[in-house]
Design an enzyme around this catalytic site. Sequence first.
Site, PDB file in Angstrom:
ATOM      1  N   ALA A   2     -25.244  18.938  26.689  1.00  0.00           N
ATOM      2  CA  ALA A   2     -23.964  18.216  26.633  1.00  0.00           C
ATOM      3  C   ALA A   2     -22.912  19.302  26.521  1.00  0.00           C
ATOM      4  O   ALA A   2     -22.874  20.047  25.548  1.00  0.00           O
ATOM      5  CB  ALA A   2     -23.916  17.282  25.431  1.00  0.00           C
ATOM      6  N   TYR A  23     -17.369   4.723  28.768  1.00  0.00           N
ATOM      7  CA  TYR A  23     -18.667   5.389  28.929  1.00  0.00           C
ATOM      8  C   TYR A  23     -19.333   5.027  30.265  1.00  0.00           C
ATOM      9  O   TYR A  23     -19.200   5.756  31.231  1.00  0.00           O
ATOM     10  CB  TYR A  23     -19.603   5.132  27.724  1.00  0.00           C
ATOM     11  CG  TYR A  23     -20.671   6.207  27.691  1.00  0.00           C
ATOM     12  CD1 TYR A  23     -20.564   7.310  26.843  1.00  0.00           C
ATOM     13  CD2 TYR A  23     -21.725   6.178  28.592  1.00  0.00           C
ATOM     14  CE1 TYR A  23     -21.492   8.335  26.888  1.00  0.00           C
ATOM     15  CE2 TYR A  23     -22.660   7.196  28.647  1.00  0.00           C
ATOM     16  CZ  TYR A  23     -22.547   8.266  27.787  1.00  0.00           C
ATOM     17  OH  TYR A  23     -23.457   9.286  27.847  1.00  0.00           O
TER      18      TYR A  23
HETATM   19  P1  NAI Z   1     -25.470  17.918  21.431  1.00  0.00           P
HETATM   20  O1  NAI Z   1     -24.055  18.343  21.527  1.00  0.00           O
HETATM   21  O2  NAI Z   1     -26.038  17.657  20.088  1.00  0.00           O
HETATM   22  O3  NAI Z   1     -26.430  19.010  22.136  1.00  0.00           O
HETATM   23  C1  NAI Z   1     -26.025  19.726  23.253  1.00  0.00           C
HETATM   24  C2  NAI Z   1     -26.941  20.917  23.462  1.00  0.00           C
HETATM   25  O4  NAI Z   1     -26.564  21.563  24.674  1.00  0.00           O
HETATM   26  C3  NAI Z   1     -26.874  21.999  22.377  1.00  0.00           C
HETATM   27  O5  NAI Z   1     -28.164  22.530  22.177  1.00  0.00           O
HETATM   28  C4  NAI Z   1     -25.961  23.058  22.999  1.00  0.00           C
HETATM   29  O6  NAI Z   1     -26.164  24.373  22.504  1.00  0.00           O
HETATM   30  C5  NAI Z   1     -26.404  22.957  24.432  1.00  0.00           C
HETATM   31  N1  NAI Z   1     -25.447  23.484  25.400  1.00  0.00           N
HETATM   32  C6  NAI Z   1     -24.195  23.035  25.683  1.00  0.00           C
HETATM   33  N2  NAI Z   1     -23.648  23.784  26.674  1.00  0.00           N
HETATM   34  C7  NAI Z   1     -24.584  24.696  27.025  1.00  0.00           C
HETATM   35  C8  NAI Z   1     -24.636  25.734  28.001  1.00  0.00           C
HETATM   36  N3  NAI Z   1     -23.615  25.977  28.835  1.00  0.00           N
HETATM   37  N4  NAI Z   1     -25.753  26.488  28.071  1.00  0.00           N
HETATM   38  C9  NAI Z   1     -26.800  26.263  27.242  1.00  0.00           C
HETATM   39  N5  NAI Z   1     -26.819  25.278  26.318  1.00  0.00           N
HETATM   40  C10 NAI Z   1     -25.726  24.511  26.221  1.00  0.00           C
HETATM   41  O7  NAI Z   1     -25.595  16.645  22.382  1.00  0.00           O
HETATM   42  P2  NAI Z   1     -26.549  15.365  22.409  1.00  0.00           P
HETATM   43  O8  NAI Z   1     -25.756  14.207  21.930  1.00  0.00           O
HETATM   44  O9  NAI Z   1     -27.874  15.637  21.844  1.00  0.00           O
HETATM   45  O10 NAI Z   1     -26.674  15.169  23.988  1.00  0.00           O
HETATM   46  C11 NAI Z   1     -27.795  15.559  24.724  1.00  0.00           C
HETATM   47  C12 NAI Z   1     -28.003  14.565  25.855  1.00  0.00           C
HETATM   48  O11 NAI Z   1     -28.265  13.272  25.291  1.00  0.00           O
HETATM   49  C13 NAI Z   1     -26.776  14.406  26.756  1.00  0.00           C
HETATM   50  O12 NAI Z   1     -27.212  14.226  28.090  1.00  0.00           O
HETATM   51  C14 NAI Z   1     -26.155  13.119  26.241  1.00  0.00           C
HETATM   52  O13 NAI Z   1     -25.368  12.472  27.207  1.00  0.00           O
HETATM   53  C15 NAI Z   1     -27.408  12.331  25.904  1.00  0.00           C
HETATM   54  N6  NAI Z   1     -27.227  11.173  25.023  1.00  0.00           N
HETATM   55  C16 NAI Z   1     -26.488  11.257  23.864  1.00  0.00           C
HETATM   56  C17 NAI Z   1     -26.303  10.132  23.072  1.00  0.00           C
HETATM   57  C18 NAI Z   1     -25.514  10.178  21.794  1.00  0.00           C
HETATM   58  O14 NAI Z   1     -25.134   9.115  21.274  1.00  0.00           O
HETATM   59  N7  NAI Z   1     -25.270  11.335  21.210  1.00  0.00           N
HETATM   60  C19 NAI Z   1     -26.899   8.816  23.438  1.00  0.00           C
HETATM   61  C20 NAI Z   1     -27.743   8.873  24.604  1.00  0.00           C
HETATM   62  C21 NAI Z   1     -27.858  10.008  25.385  1.00  0.00           C
END
Ligand code: NAI
Length: 395
Positions: free
Chosen positions: A140, A235
């Site tokens: 993300a 969203y």
């Molecule tokens: P988060 O912000 O907790 O995790 C994001 C991760 O991506 C981190 O490990 C960060 O270091 C890494 N990251 C970001 N940019 C980067 C880059 N350029 N290079 C390497 N690593 C990078 O986000 P979250 O919420 O866990 O999201 C993960 C997935 O889950 C996304 O696709 C999101 O859309 C999806 N999702 C999230 C929900 C929510 O309510 N938080 C619900 C359902 C799906």
Amino acid sequence: MIIKPKVRGFVCVTAHPAGCAAHIQQQIDYVKAKGPIKDGPRKVLVIGASTGFGLSSRITAAFGSGAATLGIFYERPSEEGRPATPGWYNSIAFTQAARAAGLYAQNINGDAFSDDIKKQALAIIARDLGQVDLVVYSLASPRRQHPRTGAVHKSTLQPIGTAYTNKTVDTDKGIVSEVTIQPADEAGIADTLAVMGGEDWEMWMDALSEAKLLAPGATAISYSYIGPIHTWPIYKDGTIGRAKIDLERAAKAIHAKLQATVGGRAFISVNKALVTQASSAIPVVPLYISILYKVMKAAGTHEGCIEQIQRLFATQLFNGQQPTFDSEGRVRVDDWEMRPAIQDAISAIWPHVTTENLVELTDITGYRTEFLKMFGFGLPGIDYDADIEPHLPMI
Ligand code: NAI
Ligand code: NA
């Protein structure tokens, strides 16, 4: 250094290393208590491994199935007078715990969108693991520099077509207000798709495939969100939703290639709305999450990231189970969130929420507790008045 939370809007600019380690340990304990996940992954690449769903995927693979893991993330180390980001401390704590349990764990901190980081990952997999049997793509990010064109794309969280007005909450100040978000233009839609769509996931899978680093029957998975009508304009039907449609397109393309080459599979899991650094930045969504938590806790069906991913692995991906797909071929662990009784209860609360009754009608208290926990604050057994070393090298 004595480290206290410093919340600025929807971010906390400090993180506590011992608190982050305790948070990791809680998640490890949860996965271990649920018991081993049979026929689980053995060698896993997690892209976006340091926080949120990616971190929970890494912990579940390692402590549920004894998997070796390579984690990719983009975190900031500590600087003079400033602690590192929580994902930095999380990754160190995870790696220490995994290695103490006799499990291989390796990390790459850098831009996963770049060719250079992909090359580094391929080299480590070839050298240490031979092949991977599970790839979790859980990035993300607000921006992506395209590796071919060099263009920098910035993702937006905007409606498409018309402006969108709804209630939102300043989770720090506890103020409920109306917000109007202007629609994205075509460039904004395209930029968001370039960042959060499926192209980079495909680039990762193609690179792994060309280097023959995918094991027979390998699985690839990425995460999406749909949610209820309250948040659709911002969203599902907004810029991020367009990117998720592209992610689903990529899942099908990757699936076809994996089938043809190694007899593998790729799909999307639609997950529950949860407090993460990514979701806290979306207007309206934190208010929805605060009400959702209230209703799901009352129903006894509330889950966090680790509960979601443990359930995904144990009941859909592995453990002798087969995935149950929806009409679009997606796995749904947002099923409990989307139950009509839960959504009806949220719809009944939604119009009545005000600044004055926020604490009573919603679980803003639980939201804030979860939010601070992501930064290592509020964990039991941690002395937050103690002097602690913020400078920890990545391992
Ligand atoms: P988060 O912000 O907790 O995790 C994001 C991760 O991506 C981190 O490990 C960060 O270091 C890494 N990251 C970001 N940019 C980067 C880059 N350029 N290079 C390497 N690593 C990078 O986000 P979250 O919420 O866990 O999201 C993960 C997935 O889950 C996304 O696709 C999101 O859309 C999806 N999702 C999230 C929900 C929510 O309510 N938080 C619900 C359902 C799906
Ligand atoms: Na993640």
